[in-house]
Design an enzyme around this catalytic site. Structure first.
Site, PDB file in Angstrom:
ATOM      1  N   ASP A  37      14.336  73.372 -12.274  1.00  0.00           N
ATOM      2  CA  ASP A  37      13.515  72.264 -12.589  1.00  0.00           C
ATOM      3  C   ASP A  37      12.595  72.408 -13.799  1.00  0.00           C
ATOM      4  OD1 ASP A  37      14.082  71.265  -9.947  1.00  0.00           O
ATOM      5  OD2 ASP A  37      12.518  72.302  -9.205  1.00  0.00           O
ATOM      6  N   LYS A  94      16.098  71.275 -17.828  1.00  0.00           N
ATOM      7  CA  LYS A  94      17.590  71.590 -18.607  1.00  0.00           C
ATOM      8  C   LYS A  94      18.423  70.413 -18.756  1.00  0.00           C
ATOM      9  CE  LYS A  94      18.397  74.370 -15.147  1.00  0.00           C
ATOM     10  NZ  LYS A  94      17.166  74.129 -14.338  1.00  0.00           N
ATOM     11  N   GLY A 115      19.339  68.766  -9.300  1.00  0.00           N
ATOM     12  CA  GLY A 115      19.334  67.421  -9.639  1.00  0.00           C
ATOM     13  C   GLY A 115      18.647  67.296 -11.049  1.00  0.00           C
ATOM     14  N   HIS A 116      19.296  66.599 -11.891  1.00  0.00           N
ATOM     15  CA  HIS A 116      18.830  66.433 -13.129  1.00  0.00           C
ATOM     16  C   HIS A 116      18.657  65.043 -13.559  1.00  0.00           C
ATOM     17  CE1 HIS A 116      21.360  70.201 -14.716  1.00  0.00           C
ATOM     18  NE2 HIS A 116      20.010  70.606 -14.361  1.00  0.00           N
ATOM     19  N   GLN A 144      19.547  75.214 -11.472  1.00  0.00           N
ATOM     20  CA  GLN A 144      18.591  76.287 -10.864  1.00  0.00           C
ATOM     21  C   GLN A 144      17.963  76.960 -12.165  1.00  0.00           C
ATOM     22  OE1 GLN A 144      21.851  76.106  -9.016  1.00  0.00           O
ATOM     23  NE2 GLN A 144      20.801  74.452  -8.235  1.00  0.00           N
TER      24      GLN A 144
HETATM   25  P1  IMP Z   1      19.779  76.266  -1.672  1.00  0.00           P
HETATM   26  O1  IMP Z   1      20.258  76.488  -3.200  1.00  0.00           O
HETATM   27  O2  IMP Z   1      19.811  74.799  -1.279  1.00  0.00           O
HETATM   28  O3  IMP Z   1      20.342  77.489  -0.661  1.00  0.00           O
HETATM   29  O4  IMP Z   1      18.130  76.587  -1.799  1.00  0.00           O
HETATM   30  C1  IMP Z   1      17.771  78.067  -2.015  1.00  0.00           C
HETATM   31  C2  IMP Z   1      16.278  78.080  -2.672  1.00  0.00           C
HETATM   32  O5  IMP Z   1      16.535  77.452  -4.149  1.00  0.00           O
HETATM   33  C3  IMP Z   1      15.295  76.942  -2.274  1.00  0.00           C
HETATM   34  O6  IMP Z   1      14.029  77.550  -2.638  1.00  0.00           O
HETATM   35  C4  IMP Z   1      15.588  75.730  -3.171  1.00  0.00           C
HETATM   36  O7  IMP Z   1      14.222  74.953  -3.128  1.00  0.00           O
HETATM   37  C5  IMP Z   1      15.763  76.596  -4.552  1.00  0.00           C
HETATM   38  N1  IMP Z   1      16.880  75.749  -5.280  1.00  0.00           N
HETATM   39  C6  IMP Z   1      18.128  75.095  -5.079  1.00  0.00           C
HETATM   40  N2  IMP Z   1      18.497  74.078  -6.123  1.00  0.00           N
HETATM   41  C7  IMP Z   1      17.149  73.929  -6.761  1.00  0.00           C
HETATM   42  C8  IMP Z   1      16.923  73.190  -7.941  1.00  0.00           C
HETATM   43  O8  IMP Z   1      17.982  72.740  -8.552  1.00  0.00           O
HETATM   44  N3  IMP Z   1      15.835  73.315  -8.342  1.00  0.00           N
HETATM   45  C9  IMP Z   1      14.627  73.930  -7.865  1.00  0.00           C
HETATM   46  N4  IMP Z   1      14.934  74.825  -6.816  1.00  0.00           N
HETATM   47  C10 IMP Z   1      16.328  74.955  -6.409  1.00  0.00           C
END
Ligand code: IMP
Length: 433
Positions: A13, A16, A40-41, A225
């Site tokens: 977040d 990017k 999510g962008h 991420q």
């Molecule tokens: P997962 O990727 O859904 O397995 O989540 C694992 C961890 O990564 C959690 O803490 C999510 O909130 C975090 N996370 C996954 N994708 C994002 C993102 O795009 N932005 C921020 N945090 C993310």
């Protein structure tokens, strides 16, 4: 030559998407290398807000081709929704512009159910995943029992693979988690239809990118991420299941390092995190409310994918230096500097205190940050609105000092500074590179 990589320097977040959007104007190809629709962008173009989860933000520039790399996990239902949504907004998302790596893995309803079941079972110790099936899909990949996008070229055979996978996963859901599993036959027939629609998009993305790089085209690798969520190098186990770092970009696209030009680390001017896990500079007072926003604006700190309020805090220079090391950043992009306007004083974590020691670098991996207390430097804030600034000289001296301090901490130049949500609200120092 050349390959430019965009990497999140924090917990995701970082903004990017808009940096990708900006640099896509000068790229021929844009490719995402890791993760899935957990990302999510949000990109704003002429008052139109685009929320993208799987398709690279570069799609909004008509001259680019966009790629989903081998390192990704793709939920085909969500991808088709996104294709249809962009199509209805007049964006060309035909297979000539959008390509999916045959080596990317496919997410199913069983992965999503397992993600939720495992989270619920952790009860008090949840990871806070996005429940999009990311972890279970990557687990299947590592166990060598995953479903690959290339299999969608033969929809009927793919459907029977899906059915078997759903039956096997269904047993786990039923016997271990006492849950009603999704129907294997229904899922298989839905996936057969997805495959028929998606098969024209499937190709050898690594080869396409390699050829383009040999032809001197500009390839922009779009991160999702962030470094601190990297499976190996993040705050394990509070991480995602992929590698949102520079090495992950090469692996996830299937290209080597010889074409590398810029590695742009994107960091917010403060720190946020969604989901559980350590966060040394987290704050909970009215400054936190101010940094987070109310949720009324699209740029407020609420998850694009889940809508969850993000945890917020001061910029952590120790973790930023760590991200510089892991990724070999060549430069930084500093986003949301405008959000700091009106806060005085500003705090910046420049070291961690551990007993009598003052550490400017982590002594070990960031998995356990509990022994450390942030050591802050205070900076004078500024009162003026930055959103109309176009050039470095338009920034008040206090904002320039803050940026210079980030540069000194990281030994890198901040070449892009975003000061608002619009495409043109970026101060650029990178033009003469
Ligand atoms: P997962 O990727 O859904 O397995 O989540 C694992 C961890 O990564 C959690 O803490 C999510 O909130 C975090 N996370 C996954 N994708 C994002 C993102 O795009 N932005 C921020 N945090 C993310």
């Amino acid at each position: 030559m050349p390959l430019d990589i965009i990497v999140g320097a924090q917990w995701g977040d970082e903004g990017k998407g808009r940096i990708t959007d900006l640099l896509s104007a000068e790229a021929d190809m844009v490719a995402r290398y890791s993760g899935g629709d957990n990302a999510g962008h949000t990109v704003t173009v002429d008052d139109q807000l685009f929320k993208l989860h799987l398709i690279p933000s570069g799609i909004l520039h008509p001259h680019t081709t966009c790629h989903l790399g081998a390192g990704m996990v793709v939920n085909p239902a969500r991808l088709l929704e996104e294709i249809d949504q962009l199509d209805s907004l007049g964006v060309d998302v035909s297979p000539t512009r959008l390509k999916i790596s045959s080596a990317a893995h496919i997410i199913t309803p069983a992965h999503i159910a397992l993600d939720g079941a495992r989270e619920s079972q952790r009860s008090g110790d949840m990871l806070g995943t996005t429940r999009r099936g990311i972890g279970p899909a990557y687990s299947d990949k590592a166990a060598r029992s995953g479903l690959r996008a290339g299999a969608m070229r033969q929809p009927e055979e793919f459907a029977s693979q899906v059915q078997k996978h759903m039956q096997a996963a269904g047993e786990v859901l039923e016997k271990i988690y006492s849950l009603e599993p999704p129907d294997p036959a229904d899922t298989a027939s839905a996936y057969c239809e997805y495959a028929k629609r998606l098969r024209p998009y499937i190709t050898d993305v690594g080869n396409l990118l390699a050829q383009a790089l040999e032809e001197d085209k500009v390839v922009l690798a779009e991160g999702a991420q962030g470094t601190l969520l990297d499976l190996d190098h993040g705050t394990y186990p509070y991480v995602t299941s992929s590698h949102p770092t520079t090495p992950g970009a090469l692996l996830g696209l299937g290209v080597g390092p010889k074409h590398l030009r810029r590695i742009i680390g994107v960091t917010k001017a403060f720190q946020t995190r969604v989901g559980s896990g350590p966060f040394p500079t987290e704050i909970f007072d009215e400054t936190a409310d101010r940094l987070r926003g109310t949720g009324e604006n699209p740029w407020d700190e609420y998850g694009t994918t889940t809508g969850r309020p993000r945890r917020v805090g001061w910029l952590d220079g120790v973790l930023l230096r760590y991200a510089v090391r892991v990724n070999s950043f060549t430069e930084l992009a500093l986003t949301k500097l405008d959000i700091l306007s009106g806060l005085d004083p500003l705090r910046l974590c420049v070291a961690y205190r551990h007993d009598d020691d003052l550490l400017s670098d982590l002594p070990d991996s960031p998995a356990d940050l509990s022994p450390f207390t942030p050591e802050y430097e205070e900076h004078t804030g500024w009162q003026i609105d930055l959103s109309q600034a176009h050039y470095w000289g338009d920034l008040p001296p206090e904002a320039q000092d803050y940026v210079h301090r980030v540069e000194a901490l990281t030994d890198l130049k901040v070449r892009l500074i975003s000061i608002g949500p619009e495409r043109e609200q970026v101060i650029r120092w990178d033009r003469d590179l």
